[in-house]
Design a protein around this motif. Sequence first.
Motif: not given
Ligand SMILES: NC(=O)c1ccc[n+]([C@@H]2O[C@H](COP(=O)([O-])OP(=O)(O)OC[C@H]3O[C@@H](n4cnc5c(N)ncnc54)[C@H](OP(=O)(O)O)[C@@H]3O)[C@@H](O)[C@H]2O)c1
Length: 333
Positions: A172, A150, A231-232, A272-273, A234, A126, A324, A122, A40-41, A209, A147, A319-320
Amino acid sequence: MRAWIAHRYGPPEVLRLAEIPDPQPGPGQALVRVRAIGLNFADCMARAGVYPNTPKPPFVPGMEVAGEVAALGEGVTEPPVGTAVAAVPIFGGHAEYVVVKASHLRPLPSGLSFVEGASFVVTGLTADHALFTVGRVRPGERVAILAAAGGVGTLAVQMAVRAGAHVLGVASSPAKRELVRQLGAQEVVGYETYPQALRGGVDVVLDSVAGRLFRLGWRALRPDGRYVLFGFASAVGPRRIRYLRAAVELVRMGVVLPAALVQSCRTLAGFNLSLVPHLAPHLVQRYQLLCQSLQNGELKPVIGKVFTFSELSSAHAFLQGRGSFAKVVVTVP
Ligand SMILES: NC(=O)c1ccc[n+]([C@@H]2O[C@H](COP(=O)([O-])OP(=O)(O)OC[C@H]3O[C@@H](n4cnc5c(N)ncnc54)[C@H](OP(=O)(O)O)[C@@H]3O)[C@@H](O)[C@H]2O)c1
């Protein structure tokens, strides 16, 4: 056992594979033999030291796994040893074994592989929470998903389309946008054309983002619109957190005046879960619905790339680094 240890907070290279003593389940706990790790991110954020409640280094990151129950602690009888389960330990899952509260283990839906089992808990919960509990998405509504290609995004797109929403997916690269299209999104754009695409207005925005994109979506919300921030991304660079850029992006989000919400009839919500343990019973119910949707084929786990356990640090970098697609999974031999 072998485990990936973050020796300090920082880029993917701070992760080192090491031999450490096998963990032992205490009262109320179970030991899980990990067979697949769902990346996960948040794991990248934890490794970088910016995720809430991250332990001090050295520590083993790892939010999500699938595997088999290997042993039960005192007072635990369920699930039996050998049961295939999914678990969300938040930390500790980048290892061959992890100890989890037994009541938090969930049996894997039958027919799902360990790789699939590590791919949807997760991200699925979410996406579900953002769309239906917080976003209250209704049929016919126009929903923007950032995103969208993702881990969370690929499930959110499928769920929103299935719920009868009109999805505007944002991703993107052309290849990512093609995936979002294949998942059923009616409109798919890049971040450059997102402002134009918003012109018709949107009812709900799912934003992980943030930064300058927030202002665009917030202004485009129709009356009764709901903006869901969770999420953040960016703030994150390809290897490190970009603190200066994060500060700039934060400023570019602007200020939302509470009084103005009344006349504009908009909702701004965040979650944030991992920080709302009282939601656990609700999430268990939603998990069961999620499993049903997977089993009857209404929802498909979308696996992007699968890495081996010895490549876990590269999986973090992948991933970062924004390369991905969908869910990144790491198999454990
Ligand atoms: N609050 C919660 O409970 C919760 C739970 C799970 C996940 N989240 C958040 O949800 C988002 C998605 O999580 P995920 O694990 O499924 O990840 P993901 O979406 O597979 O990967 C992150 C995606 O964010 C986009 N992105 C935009 N700006 C970025 C940057 N500066 N650096 C890297 N990626 C960037 C990218 O897609 P593009 O290239 O298409 O822009 C990237 O593929 C994350 O921000 C995570 O923190 C929050």
